[in-house]
Write a protein that holds these residues in place. Structure first.
Motif, short mmCIF file in Angstrom:
data_model
loop_
_atom_site.label_atom_id
_atom_site.label_comp_id
_atom_site.label_asym_id
_atom_site.label_seq_id
_atom_site.Cartn_x
_atom_site.Cartn_y
_atom_site.Cartn_z
N UNK A 1 0.84 -1.20 0.00
CA UNK A 1 0.00 0.00 0.00
C UNK A 1 0.87 1.25 0.00
N UNK A 2 0.60 2.18 -0.90
CA UNK A 2 1.41 3.38 -1.02
C UNK A 2 1.14 4.33 0.14
N UNK A 3 2.21 4.76 0.77
CA UNK A 3 2.10 5.69 1.88
C UNK A 3 1.70 7.06 1.36
N UNK A 4 0.75 7.70 2.03
CA UNK A 4 0.30 9.03 1.62
C UNK A 4 1.25 10.08 2.16
N UNK A 5 1.75 10.99 1.30
CA UNK A 5 2.69 12.01 1.78
C UNK A 5 2.02 12.96 2.76
N UNK A 6 2.78 13.37 3.76
CA UNK A 6 2.32 14.41 4.67
C UNK A 6 2.36 15.75 3.96
N UNK A 7 1.88 16.79 4.64
CA UNK A 7 1.90 18.13 4.04
C UNK A 7 3.33 18.55 3.72
N UNK A 8 4.25 18.25 4.64
CA UNK A 8 5.67 18.61 4.42
C UNK A 8 6.25 17.81 3.26
N UNK A 9 5.91 16.55 3.18
CA UNK A 9 6.43 15.70 2.11
C UNK A 9 5.83 16.09 0.76
N UNK A 10 4.56 16.49 0.76
CA UNK A 10 3.95 16.98 -0.48
C UNK A 10 4.66 18.25 -0.96
N UNK A 11 5.08 19.06 -0.02
CA UNK A 11 5.82 20.28 -0.36
C UNK A 11 7.16 19.92 -1.00
N UNK A 12 7.81 18.88 -0.47
CA UNK A 12 9.09 18.42 -1.05
C UNK A 12 8.88 17.96 -2.49
N UNK A 13 7.83 17.17 -2.70
CA UNK A 13 7.53 16.66 -4.05
C UNK A 13 7.26 17.80 -5.01
N UNK A 14 6.47 18.77 -4.61
CA UNK A 14 6.15 19.91 -5.48
C UNK A 14 7.39 20.74 -5.78
N UNK A 15 8.24 20.91 -4.78
CA UNK A 15 9.49 21.67 -4.98
C UNK A 15 10.39 20.96 -5.99
N UNK A 16 10.48 19.63 -5.87
CA UNK A 16 11.30 18.85 -6.80
C UNK A 16 10.76 18.97 -8.22
N UNK A 17 9.45 18.89 -8.37
CA UNK A 17 8.84 18.97 -9.70
C UNK A 17 9.06 20.35 -10.32
N UNK A 18 8.95 21.39 -9.51
CA UNK A 18 9.15 22.75 -10.02
C UNK A 18 10.61 22.98 -10.39
N UNK A 19 11.54 22.51 -9.55
CA UNK A 19 12.96 22.69 -9.84
C UNK A 19 13.36 21.91 -11.09
N UNK A 20 12.83 20.72 -11.24
CA UNK A 20 13.12 19.92 -12.43
C UNK A 20 12.63 20.62 -13.69
N UNK A 21 11.42 21.15 -13.63
CA UNK A 21 10.87 21.88 -14.77
C UNK A 21 11.72 23.09 -15.11
N UNK A 22 12.19 23.80 -14.11
CA UNK A 22 13.02 24.99 -14.32
C UNK A 22 14.34 24.65 -15.00
N UNK A 23 14.96 23.55 -14.59
CA UNK A 23 16.27 23.17 -15.13
C UNK A 23 16.18 22.36 -16.41
N UNK A 24 14.96 21.93 -16.77
CA UNK A 24 14.76 21.14 -17.98
C UNK A 24 14.42 22.03 -19.17
N UNK A 25 14.91 23.24 -19.15
CA UNK A 25 14.60 24.23 -20.18
C UNK A 25 15.20 23.86 -21.54
N UNK A 26 16.45 23.44 -21.53
CA UNK A 26 17.13 23.06 -22.78
C UNK A 26 18.35 22.22 -22.44
N UNK A 27 19.06 21.78 -23.45
CA UNK A 27 20.22 20.91 -23.24
C UNK A 27 21.30 21.59 -22.40
N UNK A 28 21.45 22.89 -22.53
CA UNK A 28 22.48 23.60 -21.78
C UNK A 28 22.17 23.56 -20.28
N UNK A 29 20.93 23.86 -19.91
CA UNK A 29 20.57 23.89 -18.49
C UNK A 29 20.60 22.49 -17.88
#
Length: 348
Positions: free
Chosen positions: A1-29
Protein backbone atom coordinates in the motif's frame (compact mmCIF):
# COMPACT_ATOMS: atom_id res chain seq x y z
CA UNK A 1 0.00 0.00 0.00
CA UNK A 2 1.41 3.38 -1.02
CA UNK A 3 2.10 5.69 1.88
CA UNK A 4 0.30 9.03 1.62
CA UNK A 5 2.69 12.01 1.78
CA UNK A 6 2.32 14.41 4.67
CA UNK A 7 1.90 18.13 4.04
CA UNK A 8 5.67 18.61 4.42
CA UNK A 9 6.43 15.70 2.11
CA UNK A 10 3.95 16.98 -0.48
CA UNK A 11 5.82 20.28 -0.36
CA UNK A 12 9.09 18.42 -1.05
CA UNK A 13 7.53 16.66 -4.05
CA UNK A 14 6.15 19.91 -5.48
CA UNK A 15 9.49 21.67 -4.98
CA UNK A 16 11.30 18.85 -6.80
CA UNK A 17 8.84 18.97 -9.70
CA UNK A 18 9.15 22.75 -10.02
CA UNK A 19 12.96 22.69 -9.84
CA UNK A 20 13.12 19.92 -12.43
CA UNK A 21 10.87 21.88 -14.77
CA UNK A 22 13.02 24.99 -14.32
CA UNK A 23 16.27 23.17 -15.13
CA UNK A 24 14.76 21.14 -17.98
CA UNK A 25 14.60 24.23 -20.18
CA UNK A 26 17.13 23.06 -22.78
CA UNK A 27 20.22 20.91 -23.24
CA UNK A 28 22.48 23.60 -21.78
CA UNK A 29 20.57 23.89 -18.49
CA UNK A 30 20.20 20.11 -18.14
CA UNK A 31 23.85 19.43 -18.78
CA UNK A 32 24.96 22.01 -16.19
CA UNK A 33 22.49 20.66 -13.62
CA UNK A 34 24.00 17.17 -13.89
CA UNK A 35 27.53 18.50 -13.31
CA UNK A 36 26.51 20.75 -10.44
CA UNK A 37 24.85 17.79 -8.71
CA UNK A 38 27.87 15.52 -9.20
CA UNK A 39 30.19 18.13 -7.72
CA UNK A 40 27.97 18.17 -4.60
CA UNK A 41 27.56 14.38 -4.45
CA UNK A 42 30.46 12.64 -6.23
CA UNK A 43 29.28 9.27 -4.93
CA UNK A 44 26.45 9.48 -7.51
CA UNK A 45 28.60 8.53 -10.49
CA UNK A 46 25.68 8.46 -12.92
CA UNK A 47 25.26 12.23 -12.68
CA UNK A 48 28.70 12.90 -14.17
CA UNK A 49 28.21 10.22 -16.83
CA UNK A 50 24.88 11.90 -17.68
CA UNK A 51 26.63 15.28 -17.84
CA UNK A 52 29.19 14.07 -20.36
CA UNK A 53 26.68 12.15 -22.49
CA UNK A 54 24.34 15.16 -22.44
CA UNK A 55 27.24 17.33 -23.69
CA UNK A 56 27.50 14.99 -26.64
CA UNK A 57 23.76 15.32 -27.23
CA UNK A 58 24.14 19.09 -27.38
CA UNK A 59 27.06 18.84 -29.79
CA UNK A 60 24.97 16.58 -32.04
CA UNK A 61 22.08 19.08 -31.96
CA UNK A 62 24.40 21.93 -32.96
CA UNK A 63 26.02 19.78 -35.66
CA UNK A 64 22.69 19.81 -37.51
CA UNK A 65 23.19 23.53 -38.14
CA UNK A 66 26.98 23.33 -38.42
CA UNK A 67 29.09 23.54 -41.54
CA UNK A 68 29.19 19.84 -42.47
CA UNK A 69 25.74 18.37 -41.82
CA UNK A 70 24.02 21.55 -43.06
CA UNK A 71 25.18 20.56 -46.53
CA UNK A 72 23.86 17.02 -46.25
CA UNK A 73 20.40 17.38 -44.68
CA UNK A 74 17.23 19.19 -45.70
CA UNK A 75 15.53 21.66 -43.36
CA UNK A 76 12.86 19.07 -42.49
CA UNK A 77 15.46 16.41 -41.79
CA UNK A 78 17.39 18.72 -39.47
CA UNK A 79 14.21 19.49 -37.55
CA UNK A 80 13.31 15.79 -37.24
CA UNK A 81 16.76 14.85 -35.97
CA UNK A 82 16.75 17.75 -33.51
CA UNK A 83 13.29 16.81 -32.19
CA UNK A 84 14.46 13.23 -31.69
CA UNK A 85 17.59 14.26 -29.77
CA UNK A 86 15.82 16.95 -27.76
CA UNK A 87 12.90 14.72 -26.74
CA UNK A 88 15.20 11.98 -25.45
CA UNK A 89 17.38 14.50 -23.59
CA UNK A 90 14.28 16.13 -22.04
CA UNK A 91 12.63 12.84 -21.06
CA UNK A 92 15.70 11.41 -19.33
CA UNK A 93 16.19 14.59 -17.31
CA UNK A 94 12.57 14.83 -16.19
CA UNK A 95 12.72 11.21 -15.03
CA UNK A 96 16.22 11.16 -13.49
CA UNK A 97 16.68 14.59 -11.95
CA UNK A 98 13.82 14.17 -9.42
CA UNK A 99 15.59 11.00 -8.25
CA UNK A 100 18.79 12.97 -7.69
CA UNK A 101 16.95 15.70 -5.81
CA UNK A 102 15.17 13.15 -3.61
CA UNK A 103 18.57 11.62 -2.79
CA UNK A 104 19.78 15.11 -1.83
CA UNK A 105 16.75 15.58 0.42
CA UNK A 106 17.33 12.14 1.95
CA UNK A 107 20.94 13.09 2.77
CA UNK A 108 19.75 16.36 4.28
CA UNK A 109 17.16 14.61 6.47
CA UNK A 110 19.44 11.62 7.11
CA UNK A 111 16.69 9.18 6.21
CA UNK A 112 15.64 7.50 2.93
CA UNK A 113 12.71 9.15 1.18
CA UNK A 114 12.64 6.97 -1.93
CA UNK A 115 9.14 5.71 -1.16
CA UNK A 116 8.09 9.09 -2.59
CA UNK A 117 9.42 8.20 -6.06
CA UNK A 118 6.06 6.84 -7.31
CA UNK A 119 4.59 10.31 -6.67
CA UNK A 120 7.21 11.55 -9.14
CA UNK A 121 6.20 8.86 -11.71
CA UNK A 122 9.47 6.99 -11.32
CA UNK A 123 9.72 3.24 -12.00
CA UNK A 124 9.42 0.70 -9.19
CA UNK A 125 12.63 -0.87 -10.54
CA UNK A 126 14.85 2.07 -9.68
CA UNK A 127 13.02 2.78 -6.40
CA UNK A 128 14.16 -0.61 -5.06
CA UNK A 129 17.75 0.06 -6.17
CA UNK A 130 17.87 3.46 -4.44
CA UNK A 131 16.59 1.83 -1.23
CA UNK A 132 19.19 -0.93 -1.45
CA UNK A 133 22.08 1.46 -2.17
CA UNK A 134 21.05 3.71 0.71
CA UNK A 135 21.50 0.80 3.10
CA UNK A 136 24.54 -0.62 1.31
CA UNK A 137 26.24 2.15 -0.74
CA UNK A 138 27.29 0.82 -4.12
CA UNK A 139 28.03 3.49 -6.74
CA UNK A 140 28.65 1.09 -9.66
CA UNK A 141 25.42 -0.84 -9.02
CA UNK A 142 23.39 2.37 -8.78
CA UNK A 143 24.99 3.72 -11.96
CA UNK A 144 24.27 0.58 -13.97
CA UNK A 145 20.70 0.48 -12.65
CA UNK A 146 20.15 4.11 -13.66
CA UNK A 147 21.54 3.34 -17.14
CA UNK A 148 19.07 0.44 -17.43
CA UNK A 149 16.20 2.55 -16.08
CA UNK A 150 16.70 5.54 -18.36
CA UNK A 151 17.21 3.50 -21.52
CA UNK A 152 14.06 1.50 -20.80
CA UNK A 153 12.24 4.73 -19.99
CA UNK A 154 12.91 6.20 -23.46
CA UNK A 155 12.43 2.91 -25.34
CA UNK A 156 8.67 3.21 -25.90
CA UNK A 157 8.54 7.00 -25.63
CA UNK A 158 11.29 7.77 -28.18
CA UNK A 159 12.84 4.75 -29.88
CA UNK A 160 9.48 3.08 -30.63
CA UNK A 161 7.69 6.37 -31.32
CA UNK A 162 6.07 6.07 -34.77
CA UNK A 163 7.02 9.60 -35.82
CA UNK A 164 10.70 9.08 -34.98
CA UNK A 165 10.71 5.64 -36.63
CA UNK A 166 9.41 7.20 -39.85
CA UNK A 167 11.39 10.46 -39.84
CA UNK A 168 14.66 9.34 -38.21
CA UNK A 169 15.29 5.59 -38.07
CA UNK A 170 13.75 4.75 -41.47
CA UNK A 171 15.89 7.26 -43.33
CA UNK A 172 18.92 6.78 -45.51
CA UNK A 173 20.82 9.39 -43.52
CA UNK A 174 20.46 7.42 -40.27
CA UNK A 175 21.57 4.21 -41.98
CA UNK A 176 24.60 6.02 -43.39
CA UNK A 177 25.47 7.44 -39.98
CA UNK A 178 25.36 3.95 -38.48
CA UNK A 179 27.28 2.36 -41.35
CA UNK A 180 30.00 5.01 -41.47
CA UNK A 181 30.21 5.38 -37.67
CA UNK A 182 29.37 9.08 -37.78
CA UNK A 183 28.48 9.08 -34.09
CA UNK A 184 31.00 8.98 -31.30
CA UNK A 185 30.46 9.75 -27.62
CA UNK A 186 33.49 11.86 -26.68
CA UNK A 187 34.99 12.53 -23.26
CA UNK A 188 37.54 15.36 -23.71
CA UNK A 189 40.27 15.92 -21.13
CA UNK A 190 43.65 17.57 -20.89
CA UNK A 191 46.75 15.45 -20.34
CA UNK A 192 49.95 17.45 -19.80
CA UNK A 193 48.47 20.30 -21.83
CA UNK A 194 47.38 18.07 -24.73
CA UNK A 195 43.71 17.45 -25.56
CA UNK A 196 42.74 13.78 -25.42
CA UNK A 197 39.44 12.18 -26.42
CA UNK A 198 38.18 9.07 -24.65
CA UNK A 199 34.85 7.48 -25.55
CA UNK A 200 33.04 4.98 -27.75
CA UNK A 201 31.48 4.73 -31.20
CA UNK A 202 27.68 4.41 -31.21
CA UNK A 203 26.18 1.60 -33.28
CA UNK A 204 22.78 -0.12 -33.32
CA UNK A 205 21.11 2.73 -31.47
CA UNK A 206 17.67 1.18 -32.01
CA UNK A 207 18.66 -1.81 -29.83
CA UNK A 208 17.80 -1.41 -26.14
CA UNK A 209 20.34 -4.05 -25.12
CA UNK A 210 23.12 -2.40 -27.14
CA UNK A 211 22.34 1.04 -25.68
CA UNK A 212 22.56 -0.36 -22.16
CA UNK A 213 25.84 -2.12 -22.93
CA UNK A 214 27.18 1.08 -24.47
CA UNK A 215 26.24 3.01 -21.32
CA UNK A 216 28.06 0.50 -19.14
CA UNK A 217 31.17 0.64 -21.34
CA UNK A 218 31.11 4.44 -21.26
CA UNK A 219 30.88 4.30 -17.48
CA UNK A 220 33.90 2.00 -17.23
CA UNK A 221 35.90 4.37 -19.47
CA UNK A 222 34.85 7.61 -17.80
CA UNK A 223 35.49 6.36 -14.28
CA UNK A 224 38.81 4.76 -15.13
CA UNK A 225 41.86 5.97 -13.20
CA UNK A 226 43.45 7.75 -16.16
CA UNK A 227 40.33 9.63 -17.25
CA UNK A 228 37.98 10.62 -14.41
CA UNK A 229 39.81 13.41 -12.55
CA UNK A 230 41.12 14.97 -15.76
CA UNK A 231 37.67 14.91 -17.37
CA UNK A 232 36.05 16.45 -14.29
CA UNK A 233 38.62 19.26 -14.33
CA UNK A 234 38.07 19.80 -18.06
CA UNK A 235 34.29 19.93 -17.55
CA UNK A 236 34.61 22.47 -14.73
CA UNK A 237 36.88 24.69 -16.83
CA UNK A 238 34.83 24.50 -20.05
CA UNK A 239 31.14 25.44 -19.67
CA UNK A 240 28.94 23.57 -22.12
CA UNK A 241 27.75 25.70 -25.08
CA UNK A 242 26.88 23.02 -27.65
CA UNK A 243 29.71 24.11 -29.93
CA UNK A 244 32.50 21.65 -30.58
CA UNK A 245 34.81 24.61 -30.15
CA UNK A 246 34.39 23.86 -26.43
CA UNK A 247 36.98 21.11 -26.73
CA UNK A 248 38.75 21.70 -30.07
CA UNK A 249 39.15 25.45 -30.74
CA UNK A 250 42.00 24.77 -33.17
CA UNK A 251 39.59 22.99 -35.54
CA UNK A 252 36.12 24.37 -34.75
CA UNK A 253 34.81 27.93 -34.55
CA UNK A 254 31.54 29.31 -33.16
CA UNK A 255 31.66 31.92 -35.98
CA UNK A 256 31.43 30.98 -39.67
CA UNK A 257 34.82 31.99 -41.03
CA UNK A 258 33.97 31.33 -44.68
CA UNK A 259 31.16 32.07 -47.14
CA UNK A 260 28.36 29.51 -46.47
CA UNK A 261 27.09 29.40 -50.05
CA UNK A 262 30.41 28.39 -51.63
CA UNK A 263 31.32 24.78 -52.40
CA UNK A 264 32.94 23.13 -49.40
CA UNK A 265 36.73 23.01 -49.45
CA UNK A 266 38.56 20.20 -47.68
CA UNK A 267 40.13 21.56 -44.49
CA UNK A 268 41.46 18.64 -42.51
CA UNK A 269 44.24 16.15 -42.82
CA UNK A 270 44.92 13.79 -39.91
CA UNK A 271 42.89 16.05 -37.61
CA UNK A 272 45.01 19.09 -38.43
CA UNK A 273 43.90 22.09 -40.46
CA UNK A 274 45.48 22.18 -43.90
CA UNK A 275 47.72 25.21 -44.52
CA UNK A 276 45.56 28.31 -45.01
CA UNK A 277 42.31 26.47 -44.20
CA UNK A 278 39.59 28.09 -42.09
CA UNK A 279 38.15 26.37 -39.05
CA UNK A 280 34.92 24.33 -39.30
CA UNK A 281 31.80 26.23 -38.24
CA UNK A 282 30.25 24.71 -35.09
CA UNK A 283 27.64 27.06 -33.59
CA UNK A 284 26.50 27.29 -29.99
CA UNK A 285 23.22 25.53 -29.33
CA UNK A 286 21.34 28.66 -28.29
CA UNK A 287 22.39 30.46 -31.48
CA UNK A 288 20.68 27.91 -33.72
CA UNK A 289 17.85 26.19 -31.81
CA UNK A 290 15.03 27.71 -29.78
CA UNK A 291 13.80 26.19 -26.52
CA UNK A 292 11.09 23.55 -27.00
CA UNK A 293 7.82 23.35 -25.08
CA UNK A 294 7.35 19.61 -24.62
CA UNK A 295 4.17 17.63 -24.23
CA UNK A 296 3.94 15.78 -20.92
CA UNK A 297 5.80 12.48 -20.74
CA UNK A 298 3.73 9.48 -21.72
CA UNK A 299 2.48 7.59 -18.64
CA UNK A 300 3.30 3.97 -17.98
CA UNK A 301 5.55 1.62 -15.99
CA UNK A 302 8.28 0.05 -18.12
CA UNK A 303 9.33 -2.59 -15.55
CA UNK A 304 7.10 -5.53 -16.42
CA UNK A 305 9.72 -8.17 -17.30
CA UNK A 306 12.06 -9.40 -14.56
CA UNK A 307 14.53 -10.71 -17.14
CA UNK A 308 15.94 -7.15 -17.34
CA UNK A 309 17.59 -7.89 -13.99
CA UNK A 310 20.05 -10.06 -15.92
CA UNK A 311 21.52 -6.83 -17.30
CA UNK A 312 22.61 -5.93 -13.76
CA UNK A 313 24.56 -9.18 -13.53
CA UNK A 314 26.07 -8.92 -17.01
CA UNK A 315 29.63 -7.61 -16.85
CA UNK A 316 31.03 -5.57 -19.73
CA UNK A 317 34.76 -5.37 -20.20
CA UNK A 318 36.37 -1.96 -20.64
CA UNK A 319 35.72 -0.39 -24.03
CA UNK A 320 38.31 1.30 -26.20
CA UNK A 321 39.23 4.40 -24.27
CA UNK A 322 41.08 6.42 -26.91
CA UNK A 323 38.54 7.42 -29.56
CA UNK A 324 40.51 10.24 -31.17
CA UNK A 325 41.64 8.25 -34.22
CA UNK A 326 38.07 7.07 -34.94
CA UNK A 327 36.72 10.59 -34.52
CA UNK A 328 39.34 12.00 -36.90
CA UNK A 329 38.24 9.46 -39.51
CA UNK A 330 34.61 10.47 -38.92
CA UNK A 331 35.40 14.12 -39.56
CA UNK A 332 37.25 13.28 -42.76
CA UNK A 333 34.33 11.14 -44.00
CA UNK A 334 31.91 13.99 -43.24
CA UNK A 335 34.17 16.44 -45.03
CA UNK A 336 34.33 14.23 -48.09
CA UNK A 337 30.52 13.86 -48.11
CA UNK A 338 30.08 17.63 -47.74
CA UNK A 339 32.59 18.27 -50.53
CA UNK A 340 31.12 15.82 -53.02
CA UNK A 341 27.51 15.95 -51.79
CA UNK A 342 27.30 12.22 -52.39
CA UNK A 343 24.46 11.73 -49.95
CA UNK A 344 22.27 14.30 -51.67
CA UNK A 345 22.92 12.75 -55.05
CA UNK A 346 21.81 9.36 -53.69
CA UNK A 347 18.64 10.87 -52.26
CA UNK A 348 17.83 12.55 -55.56
Amino acid sequence: MTKKPSAEESKIINTIMEKTKELNKNNITRTKAYLDFYLRYPEIHWSFLAHMVSRNGGWSMSDLKGELLSRLLSKKEKQSYFSFLERGNWLIFQDAYPQLMLYEESVRKKEPLFWMLPSLNVSFFIETIWDHCWEEPNSPLLTEALIINEQNYIERRVIQNEVFIKEVFNTLEFDLQDMLSFNQILFPYSDYGMLKLAGQTVNQFESLTERIRLGKRLYSILFGEDVLNKTVEWAKEHPHTGSRMDYWPDIFSRVHEGIPSLQYKMKLKSCQLRPGARRIFSPTLQDVWKDVKHEAAEAGEWFVDFSILDMLKEMDGPGIGNIESDYCQTLEKLELAAFAKKVLSILD
